[in-house]
Design a protein around this motif. Structure first.
Motif, PDB file in Angstrom:
ATOM      1  N   ASP A 104     -35.249  20.134  -8.328  1.00 53.42           N
ATOM      2  CA  ASP A 104     -35.883  21.365  -7.864  1.00 53.42           C
ATOM      3  C   ASP A 104     -37.295  21.452  -8.418  1.00 53.42           C
ATOM      4  OD1 ASP A 104     -33.676  22.262  -6.457  1.00 53.42           O
ATOM      5  OD2 ASP A 104     -32.935  23.533  -8.077  1.00 53.42           O
ATOM      6  N   ILE A 105     -38.209  21.892  -7.574  1.00 53.84           N
ATOM      7  CA  ILE A 105     -39.596  22.111  -7.963  1.00 53.84           C
ATOM      8  C   ILE A 105     -39.844  23.616  -7.835  1.00 53.84           C
ATOM      9  CG2 ILE A 105     -41.998  21.464  -7.589  1.00 53.84           C
ATOM     10  CD1 ILE A 105     -40.094  19.034  -7.987  1.00 53.84           C
ATOM     11  N   ARG A 106     -40.405  24.190  -8.890  1.00 57.31           N
ATOM     12  CA  ARG A 106     -40.655  25.640  -8.899  1.00 57.31           C
ATOM     13  C   ARG A 106     -42.058  25.891  -9.440  1.00 57.31           C
ATOM     14  NH1 ARG A 106     -36.026  27.129 -11.022  1.00 57.31           N
ATOM     15  NH2 ARG A 106     -35.109  28.028  -9.177  1.00 57.31           N
ATOM     16  N   ILE A 107     -42.776  26.820  -8.820  1.00 53.58           N
ATOM     17  CA  ILE A 107     -44.099  27.183  -9.317  1.00 53.58           C
ATOM     18  C   ILE A 107     -43.941  27.929 -10.637  1.00 53.58           C
ATOM     19  CG2 ILE A 107     -44.224  29.357  -8.016  1.00 53.58           C
ATOM     20  CD1 ILE A 107     -47.253  28.658  -7.562  1.00 53.58           C
ATOM     21  N   SER A 108     -44.811  27.632 -11.586  1.00 56.10           N
ATOM     22  CA  SER A 108     -44.755  28.276 -12.904  1.00 56.10           C
ATOM     23  C   SER A 108     -45.576  29.560 -12.890  1.00 56.10           C
ATOM     24  CB  SER A 108     -45.293  27.330 -13.978  1.00 56.10           C
ATOM     25  OG  SER A 108     -46.687  27.144 -13.791  1.00 56.10           O
ATOM     26  N   ASP A 109     -45.456  30.334 -13.956  1.00 58.80           N
ATOM     27  CA  ASP A 109     -46.279  31.535 -14.097  1.00 58.80           C
ATOM     28  C   ASP A 109     -47.761  31.167 -14.077  1.00 58.80           C
ATOM     29  OD1 ASP A 109     -44.042  33.164 -14.214  1.00 58.80           O
ATOM     30  OD2 ASP A 109     -44.027  33.269 -16.411  1.00 58.80           O
ATOM     31  N   ALA A 110     -48.101  30.032 -14.702  1.00 63.97           N
ATOM     32  CA  ALA A 110     -49.499  29.575 -14.700  1.00 63.97           C
ATOM     33  C   ALA A 110     -49.952  29.249 -13.282  1.00 63.97           C
ATOM     34  CB  ALA A 110     -49.663  28.362 -15.611  1.00 63.97           C
ATOM     35  N   GLY A 111     -49.078  28.630 -12.485  1.00 61.24           N
ATOM     36  CA  GLY A 111     -49.404  28.328 -11.094  1.00 61.24           C
ATOM     37  C   GLY A 111     -49.613  29.589 -10.281  1.00 61.24           C
ATOM     38  N   LEU A 112     -48.751  30.573 -10.491  1.00 61.06           N
ATOM     39  CA  LEU A 112     -48.899  31.856  -9.795  1.00 61.06           C
ATOM     40  C   LEU A 112     -50.203  32.536 -10.198  1.00 61.06           C
ATOM     41  CD1 LEU A 112     -45.238  33.197 -10.045  1.00 61.06           C
ATOM     42  CD2 LEU A 112     -46.425  32.463  -7.963  1.00 61.06           C
ATOM     43  N   GLU A 113     -50.555  32.438 -11.481  1.00 53.74           N
ATOM     44  CA  GLU A 113     -51.790  33.055 -11.971  1.00 53.74           C
ATOM     45  C   GLU A 113     -53.022  32.393 -11.352  1.00 53.74           C
ATOM     46  OE1 GLU A 113     -54.571  35.377 -13.689  1.00 53.74           O
ATOM     47  OE2 GLU A 113     -52.423  35.777 -13.545  1.00 53.74           O
ATOM     48  N   VAL A 114     -53.019  31.066 -11.269  1.00 56.43           N
ATOM     49  CA  VAL A 114     -54.153  30.359 -10.665  1.00 56.43           C
ATOM     50  C   VAL A 114     -54.323  30.784  -9.212  1.00 56.43           C
ATOM     51  CG1 VAL A 114     -54.934  28.090  -9.858  1.00 56.43           C
ATOM     52  CG2 VAL A 114     -54.172  28.369 -12.208  1.00 56.43           C
ATOM     53  N   LEU A 115     -53.221  30.851  -8.463  1.00 51.52           N
ATOM     54  CA  LEU A 115     -53.321  31.274  -7.061  1.00 51.52           C
ATOM     55  C   LEU A 115     -53.796  32.719  -6.950  1.00 51.52           C
ATOM     56  CD1 LEU A 115     -50.233  29.621  -5.326  1.00 51.52           C
ATOM     57  CD2 LEU A 115     -52.634  28.920  -5.220  1.00 51.52           C
ATOM     58  N   SER A 116     -53.357  33.565  -7.867  1.00 52.49           N
ATOM     59  CA  SER A 116     -53.798  34.959  -7.862  1.00 52.49           C
ATOM     60  C   SER A 116     -55.305  35.050  -8.107  1.00 52.49           C
ATOM     61  CB  SER A 116     -53.040  35.740  -8.934  1.00 52.49           C
ATOM     62  OG  SER A 116     -53.501  37.066  -9.001  1.00 52.49           O
ATOM     63  N   GLN A 117     -55.803  34.255  -9.053  1.00 49.51           N
ATOM     64  CA  GLN A 117     -57.246  34.218  -9.312  1.00 49.51           C
ATOM     65  C   GLN A 117     -57.993  33.733  -8.074  1.00 49.51           C
ATOM     66  OE1 GLN A 117     -57.981  31.746 -12.730  1.00 49.51           O
ATOM     67  NE2 GLN A 117     -56.669  32.974 -14.056  1.00 49.51           N
ATOM     68  N   MET A 118     -57.456  32.716  -7.428  1.00 53.89           N
ATOM     69  CA  MET A 118     -58.102  32.182  -6.233  1.00 53.89           C
ATOM     70  C   MET A 118     -58.101  33.209  -5.112  1.00 53.89           C
ATOM     71  SD  MET A 118     -56.570  28.346  -6.391  1.00 53.89           S
ATOM     72  CE  MET A 118     -57.685  27.516  -5.274  1.00 53.89           C
ATOM     73  N   ASP A 119     -56.999  33.938  -4.971  1.00 59.93           N
ATOM     74  CA  ASP A 119     -56.919  34.974  -3.938  1.00 59.93           C
ATOM     75  C   ASP A 119     -58.003  36.025  -4.136  1.00 59.93           C
ATOM     76  OD1 ASP A 119     -54.722  33.776  -2.740  1.00 59.93           O
ATOM     77  OD2 ASP A 119     -53.258  35.111  -3.697  1.00 59.93           O
ATOM     78  N   ASN A 120     -58.309  36.329  -5.399  1.00 59.88           N
ATOM     79  CA  ASN A 120     -59.342  37.320  -5.699  1.00 59.88           C
ATOM     80  C   ASN A 120     -60.747  36.754  -5.509  1.00 59.88           C
ATOM     81  OD1 ASN A 120     -57.512  39.358  -6.374  1.00 59.88           O
ATOM     82  ND2 ASN A 120     -57.347  38.630  -8.472  1.00 59.88           N
ATOM     83  N   GLN A 121     -60.887  35.448  -5.607  1.00 59.38           N
ATOM     84  CA  GLN A 121     -62.186  34.791  -5.525  1.00 59.38           C
ATOM     85  C   GLN A 121     -62.612  34.521  -4.079  1.00 59.38           C
ATOM     86  OE1 GLN A 121     -63.508  34.508  -8.537  1.00 59.38           O
ATOM     87  NE2 GLN A 121     -65.440  33.848  -7.705  1.00 59.38           N
TER      88      GLN A 121
END
Length: 149
Positions: A104-121
């Motif tokens: 199983d591959i799961r996105i980490s909290d760090a991965g979610l945070e990076v995408l959240s930063q990108m969404d804001n950028q």
């Protein structure tokens, strides 16, 4: 700018030839715009694609095969991309409880945070919204769907 001026070509075999060249050129143009934004986060387009796939499934995990099926670039080596994301701490890999042979591959909290930063950028629509109306974008998308048959 028109494709013939952009690539400094004055002759195409026909409009079918011209559209193939135009689509290929435009794909490269969009990839370059996206690459510029992704470099700020030390990600490739394929890594970004995998993170978005995993975020879409969150909190459910995904298998490498599921990721391969959903990737934009079907020629990508999804296993290698996942390995790099694991090294960056953006995804985790664990054995499937129901099938020990499956991972199983799961996105980490760090991965979610990076995408959240990108969404804001930035938003991917930012690349084209100054050149196309939303209706034109919908029409173009429908035509591309039709092209792929």
């Amino acid at each position: 700018m028109q494709i013939d001026k952009e690539i400094q070509a004055s002759k195409f075999e026909d409009d079918y030839h011209k559209v193939v060249i135009n689509i290929a050129y435009t794909s490269g143009w969009l990839n370059n715009l996206l690459r510029y934004e992704l470099e700020k986060y030390k990600l490739t387009g394929q890594q970004f694609n995998v993170l978005r796939i995993l975020r879409g499934r969150f909190p459910q995990p995904a298998t490498v095969n599921l990721i391969k099926e959903r990737m934009v670039d079907k020629m990508s080596d999804a296993s290698r991309i996942v390995d790099r994301l694991v090294q960056k701490g953006l995804v985790s890999r664990c054995t499937n409880n129901k099938d020990r042979r499956s991972v199983d591959i799961r996105i980490s909290d760090a991965g979610l945070e990076v995408l959240s930063q990108m969404d804001n950028q930035f938003k991917t629509k930012d690349f084209i919204k100054s050149n196309l109306t939303e209706q034109e974008a919908a029409t173009l998308s429908d035509l591309l769907d039709k092209l792929r048959g």
